[in-house]
Write an enzyme that holds these catalytic residues in place. Structure first.
Site, PDB file in Angstrom:
ATOM      1  N   HIS A 124     -11.671  -2.241  -1.738  1.00  0.00           N
ATOM      2  CA  HIS A 124     -13.273  -3.289  -1.465  1.00  0.00           C
ATOM      3  C   HIS A 124     -14.288  -2.383  -2.059  1.00  0.00           C
ATOM      4  O   HIS A 124     -15.202  -3.202  -2.300  1.00  0.00           O
ATOM      5  CB  HIS A 124     -13.108  -3.357   0.073  1.00  0.00           C
ATOM      6  CG  HIS A 124     -12.431  -4.266   0.762  1.00  0.00           C
ATOM      7  ND1 HIS A 124     -12.096  -5.519   0.242  1.00  0.00           N
ATOM      8  CD2 HIS A 124     -11.474  -4.130   1.955  1.00  0.00           C
ATOM      9  CE1 HIS A 124     -11.172  -6.032   1.121  1.00  0.00           C
ATOM     10  NE2 HIS A 124     -10.901  -5.059   1.997  1.00  0.00           N
ATOM     11  N   ASP A 161      -2.711  -7.142  -0.747  1.00  0.00           N
ATOM     12  CA  ASP A 161      -3.232  -6.856   0.649  1.00  0.00           C
ATOM     13  C   ASP A 161      -3.727  -8.215   1.023  1.00  0.00           C
ATOM     14  O   ASP A 161      -3.841  -9.083   0.419  1.00  0.00           O
ATOM     15  CB  ASP A 161      -4.417  -6.056   0.396  1.00  0.00           C
ATOM     16  CG  ASP A 161      -5.073  -5.560   1.693  1.00  0.00           C
ATOM     17  OD1 ASP A 161      -4.737  -4.012   1.902  1.00  0.00           O
ATOM     18  OD2 ASP A 161      -5.906  -6.014   2.295  1.00  0.00           O
ATOM     19  N   HIS A 163      -6.407  -8.845   2.369  1.00  0.00           N
ATOM     20  CA  HIS A 163      -7.933  -9.127   1.946  1.00  0.00           C
ATOM     21  C   HIS A 163      -7.985  -9.032   0.522  1.00  0.00           C
ATOM     22  O   HIS A 163      -7.238  -8.539  -0.013  1.00  0.00           O
ATOM     23  CB  HIS A 163      -8.781  -8.041   2.853  1.00  0.00           C
ATOM     24  CG  HIS A 163      -8.540  -7.978   4.160  1.00  0.00           C
ATOM     25  ND1 HIS A 163      -7.642  -6.987   4.822  1.00  0.00           N
ATOM     26  CD2 HIS A 163      -9.018  -8.441   5.408  1.00  0.00           C
ATOM     27  CE1 HIS A 163      -7.953  -7.040   6.004  1.00  0.00           C
ATOM     28  NE2 HIS A 163      -8.585  -8.035   6.279  1.00  0.00           N
ATOM     29  N   ASP A 249      -0.920  -5.293   5.392  1.00  0.00           N
ATOM     30  CA  ASP A 249      -1.527  -6.044   6.559  1.00  0.00           C
ATOM     31  C   ASP A 249      -1.448  -7.508   6.574  1.00  0.00           C
ATOM     32  O   ASP A 249      -1.881  -8.253   7.412  1.00  0.00           O
ATOM     33  CB  ASP A 249      -3.072  -5.814   6.470  1.00  0.00           C
ATOM     34  CG  ASP A 249      -3.686  -5.486   5.295  1.00  0.00           C
ATOM     35  OD1 ASP A 249      -3.074  -6.039   4.146  1.00  0.00           O
ATOM     36  OD2 ASP A 249      -4.858  -5.215   5.171  1.00  0.00           O
TER      37      ASP A 249
END
Length: 352
Positions: A124, A161, A163, A249
């Site tokens: 991120h 991931d 996200h 995740d």
């Protein structure tokens, strides 16, 4: 096949009481590796901190200053999600350095593949901002070293991931040498990663490939996306090196992820990636840890990945799968085949 791991106990120094991204994540992985019997088959590489010059090849001086200054004050919050402790500057340098050391070892033939078991995660972190639990973008820093120091011209970064890896996308959005592929739940933090984001059309058209997926997508949907979208895109791009942002995740048990992958589902993804690395870039593939907040699922996912990397089967799935009806992703597959330059018959400017 020589498989390396890079990790360090000093990563534990970056931890904030009550935060979901904490030192127990790597501890769970280490315990699972010890009980798995795998450690004797893995080559543990020494690591060093990244230099400031290596970070500045990706990040702004102001961004580095903010992390270092907060650490010098004893720690604090960059935003509501992202913390800094007194040790986080040194730990952040070490996490980025571990990713670099793995990339260098693969590029120099000291190992065939490997896994950087690092924290904090990185995908991120943009060129100008730490965010989303991430201080520095570990995988982007390693990719920049491969581009600038080793002369690679085509690197693929695949991010599974849950996200979207907004930071990695931003950093390489105008660089046609890097293909960034992301599977992610949508809508979900950070709200980026739409299908129409395909790279700067002037310099990197088609080198960003986003696959936003509906909640509860599981083993079947992910396998289909990798076979029908990511595999064809990789074959078209022809990477010389593959780097994987490996977040676990999207597992059904993750407390902050809305997806339904099992450990077996992750293993299928990893096997596809290893096969494509062997087919396209002489097996050069490095995994860098991102998210994963169900400790049993995180540990089991890493063990299954490393078993596949050393040439074993993934082993039993200790958590099983969740019984749910997966949503249709036909419209996403169709849209990508109709719109994305790497998947259309024409339009990818990087093809020879």
């Amino acid at each position: 096949m020589t498989t390396a791991i890079v990790t360090d106990q000093r990563f534990d120094l970056h931890t904030w009481h009550g935060h979901v991204e904490h030192a127990g994540r790597l501890l769970a992985i280490q315990r699972a590796l010890q009980s798995s019997g795998l450690l004797s088959q893995l080559k543990q590489l020494p690591i060093r901190p990244a230099t400031e010059a290596e970070l500045l090849a990706v990040h702004s001086p102001q961004m580095l200053h903010r992390v270092r200054q907060l650490a010098s004050y004893g720690g604090g919050q960059i935003d509501s999600d992202t913390y800094v402790t007194a040790d986080s500057w040194e730990v952040g340098l070490l996490a980025a350095g571990a990713a670099i050391c793995l990339a260098e070892a693969i590029a120099e033939g000291r190992c065939d593949n490997g896994f950087a078991l690092v924290r904090p995660p990185g995908h991120h972190a943009t060129d100008i901002r730490s965010m989303g639990f991430c201080l520095f973008n570990n995988i982007a820093i390693a990719a920049r070293v491969l581009l600038d120091r080793y002369g690679y011209q085509r690197i693929a970064i695949i991010d599974f991931d849950v996200h979207h890896g907004n930071g990695t996308q931003d950093i390489f959005y105008r660089d046609g040498r890097v293909l960034f592929c992301s599977t992610h739940a949508s809508p979900l933090y950070p709200g980026t990663g739409a299908i129409h984001e395909t790279g700067d059309p002037r310099t990197a058209g088609g080198t960003t490939l986003n696959i936003p997926l509906p909640y509860s997508t599981g083993d079947q949907g992910y396998d289909r996306v990798f076979r029908q979208i990511i595999g064809p895109a990789l074959r078209r791009f022809r990477p010389e090196f593959m780097l994987i942002s490996a977040g676990f995740d999207a597992h059904w048990s993750d407390p902050i992820g809305p997806m339904a992958l099992s450990v077996n589902g992750f293993a299928r993804i990893v096997q596809h990636l290893l096969d494509w690395a062997n087919e396209l870039c002489d097996g050069r593939i490095g995994f860098v840890l991102e998210g994963g907040y169900s400790l049993p699922a995180l540990a089991a996912g890493v063990v299954a990945t490393l078993r596949l990397m050393v040439g074993m089967d993934p082993g039993p799935d200790p958590m099983g799968s969740v019984q749910t009806t997966e949503p249709s992703i036909d419209h996403i597959i169709t849209a990508l085949h109709n719109q994305h330059p790497l998947l259309m018959q024409t339009g990818f400017q990087g093809e020879a």
